[in-house]
Write a protein that holds these residues in place. Structure first.
Motif, PDB file in Angstrom:
ATOM      1  N   VAL A   4       0.834  -1.206   0.000  1.00 31.36           N
ATOM      2  CA  VAL A   4       0.000   0.000   0.000  1.00 31.36           C
ATOM      3  C   VAL A   4       0.864   1.250   0.000  1.00 31.36           C
ATOM      4  N   VAL A   5       1.926   1.241   0.833  1.00 30.12           N
ATOM      5  CA  VAL A   5       2.830   2.401   0.893  1.00 30.12           C
ATOM      6  C   VAL A   5       3.543   2.582  -0.441  1.00 30.12           C
ATOM      7  N   GLU A   6       3.976   1.463  -1.031  1.00 33.10           N
ATOM      8  CA  GLU A   6       4.662   1.538  -2.324  1.00 33.10           C
ATOM      9  C   GLU A   6       3.728   2.083  -3.401  1.00 33.10           C
ATOM     10  N   ALA A   7       2.465   1.637  -3.409  1.00 25.18           N
ATOM     11  CA  ALA A   7       1.504   2.148  -4.384  1.00 25.18           C
ATOM     12  C   ALA A   7       1.237   3.634  -4.178  1.00 25.18           C
ATOM     13  N   ALA A   8       1.178   4.075  -2.921  1.00 30.19           N
ATOM     14  CA  ALA A   8       0.950   5.492  -2.638  1.00 30.19           C
ATOM     15  C   ALA A   8       2.131   6.330  -3.127  1.00 30.19           C
ATOM     16  N   GLU A   9       3.367   5.867  -2.899  1.00 30.75           N
ATOM     17  CA  GLU A   9       4.543   6.599  -3.368  1.00 30.75           C
ATOM     18  C   GLU A   9       4.569   6.663  -4.897  1.00 30.75           C
ATOM     19  N   LYS A  10       4.199   5.569  -5.524  1.00 24.27           N
ATOM     20  CA  LYS A  10       4.158   5.560  -6.990  1.00 24.27           C
ATOM     21  C   LYS A  10       3.115   6.537  -7.518  1.00 24.27           C
ATOM     22  N   LEU A  71      -5.226   7.785  -4.725  1.00 21.66           N
ATOM     23  CA  LEU A  71      -4.696   8.120  -3.404  1.00 21.66           C
ATOM     24  C   LEU A  71      -5.792   8.159  -2.348  1.00 21.66           C
ATOM     25  N   ASP A  72      -6.973   8.591  -2.750  1.00 22.49           N
ATOM     26  CA  ASP A  72      -8.099   8.611  -1.811  1.00 22.49           C
ATOM     27  C   ASP A  72      -8.466   7.201  -1.360  1.00 22.49           C
ATOM     28  N   LEU A  73      -8.289   6.217  -2.234  1.00 17.49           N
ATOM     29  CA  LEU A  73      -8.552   4.829  -1.851  1.00 17.49           C
ATOM     30  C   LEU A  73      -7.427   4.235  -1.017  1.00 17.49           C
ATOM     31  N   LEU A  74      -6.187   4.646  -1.301  1.00 19.89           N
ATOM     32  CA  LEU A  74      -5.041   4.067  -0.593  1.00 19.89           C
ATOM     33  C   LEU A  74      -4.816   4.678   0.776  1.00 19.89           C
ATOM     34  N   ALA A  75      -5.256   5.926   0.987  1.00 22.25           N
ATOM     35  CA  ALA A  75      -4.975   6.619   2.244  1.00 22.25           C
ATOM     36  C   ALA A  75      -5.502   5.877   3.473  1.00 22.25           C
ATOM     37  N   ALA A  80       0.227   3.434   9.268  1.00 21.35           N
ATOM     38  CA  ALA A  80       0.365   4.376  10.392  1.00 21.35           C
ATOM     39  C   ALA A  80      -0.635   5.515  10.256  1.00 21.35           C
ATOM     40  N   ASP A  81      -1.026   6.059  11.425  1.00 23.58           N
ATOM     41  CA  ASP A  81      -1.991   7.155  11.419  1.00 23.58           C
ATOM     42  C   ASP A  81      -1.404   8.432  10.839  1.00 23.58           C
TER      43      ASP A  81
END
Length: 294
Positions: A4-10, A71-75, A80-81
């Motif tokens: 999830v973090v990797e997808a958000a960074e991408k 990003l709205d779906l991945l957030a 972490a909060d």
């Protein structure tokens, strides 16, 4: 790193690249056909025409919107909060920047239209004026008009060729459909032929079986008739012998009363009695013979 973090960074990286490209397209729209470009500027901008630039800018805005939705779906899925809060704040800033880009695109289109009107006025002044520069511009416009007409004729020829190709493709499709229907009919006829062939084979086998049964029945009837004839002949021969015995005995009885002739008749009757089987009942044979005589 979490997926999830990797997808958000991408998504962040792609958004920054798309934002930069969209800004470049909007800037190109704003500077389209500024004063001083003239016909040469128009020819240099054929590859980056105003509709094409607007299309690229609209595609960039659509990509930015899709990345915002991603990003709205991945957030909410971040581990972490603080990462969730950071992603949500980044999303809000993205939305504001996208809105700013849309306003910039609108203003850039207005500026491009103003530039086009001003360039058209300047061009008109140069064409109506005198001098070598005006003559060169007229020739350039005539050359461009000839090239435009040639391009239109080539385009029309290509359009007719395309129509012919479309017609040929449709005709080929109809032919293929006809072939498919013919193949289906032939397969149906073949299946029916196979069904009739199997029926004919079964009929032929039944006829062969009936012929064999007919031959066997004829043999059985012939053998039965032969045995029945033998039995009838045997019974008839036996009955004829007993009848002769009865007549001989009767004649002997009558001859005994007559004398010597009776003695010979008795001897003949004794000879006939000798022919009768030993286990036969004389009284029964006599009664049976008398019954047949009556």
């Amino acid at each position: 790193m979490d997926e999830v973090v990797e997808a958000a960074e991408k998504a962040k990286q792609e958004w920054e690249e798309a934002y930069a490209k969209t800004q470049i397209h909007i800037k190109s729209i704003e500077e389209y056909r500024k004063s001083g470009d003239g016909i040469e500027g128009a020819s240099s901008q054929e590859k980056n025409s105003l509709p094409r630039l607007n299309g690229l800018a609209q595609d960039g805005l659509a990509l930015l919107q899709s990345l915002e939705f991603k990003l709205d779906l991945l957030a909410p899925q971040l581990p972490a909060d603080d990462q969730v809060k950071s992603a949500q704040s980044l999303l809000e800033s993205w939305k504001k920047q996208s809105h700013s880009l849309r306003l910039s695109l609108r203003n850039a289109n207005l500026q491009a239209k103003a530039n086009l009107r001003k360039a058209a006025q300047d061009e008109r002044k140069l064409l109506l004026g005198g001098g070598e520069e005006s003559t060169a511009r007229r020739r350039n416009l005539q050359t461009k008009a000839g090239m435009t007409s040639a391009a239109e004729s080539i385009t029309e020829s290509l359009r007719r060729t395309r129509q012919l190709m479309v017609q040929e493709v449709e005709r080929s499709s109809n032919t293929l459909m006809t072939f498919d229907e013919s193949t289906g009919v032939l397969r149906k006829a073949e299946s029916e032929y196979k069904g009739h062939r199997s029926l004919l084979m079964r009929t032929r086998n039944l006829l062969s079986t009936m012929q064999r049964h007919d031959v066997i029945d004829r043999l059985v009837i012939a053998v039965g008739f032969f045995l029945f004839s033998c039995a009838v002949l045997y019974v008839v021969s036996k009955r004829i012998g007993l009848l002769r015995l009865q007549r001989t005995v009767t004649a002997a009885i009558k001859a005994g009363m007559a004398g010597k002739g009776g003695r010979e008749a008795v001897e003949e009757g004794i000879k006939n009695l000798a022919r009768i089987p030993q286990n036969a009942d004389p009284q029964g044979l006599l009664k049976h013979a008398m019954h047949d005589e009556l």
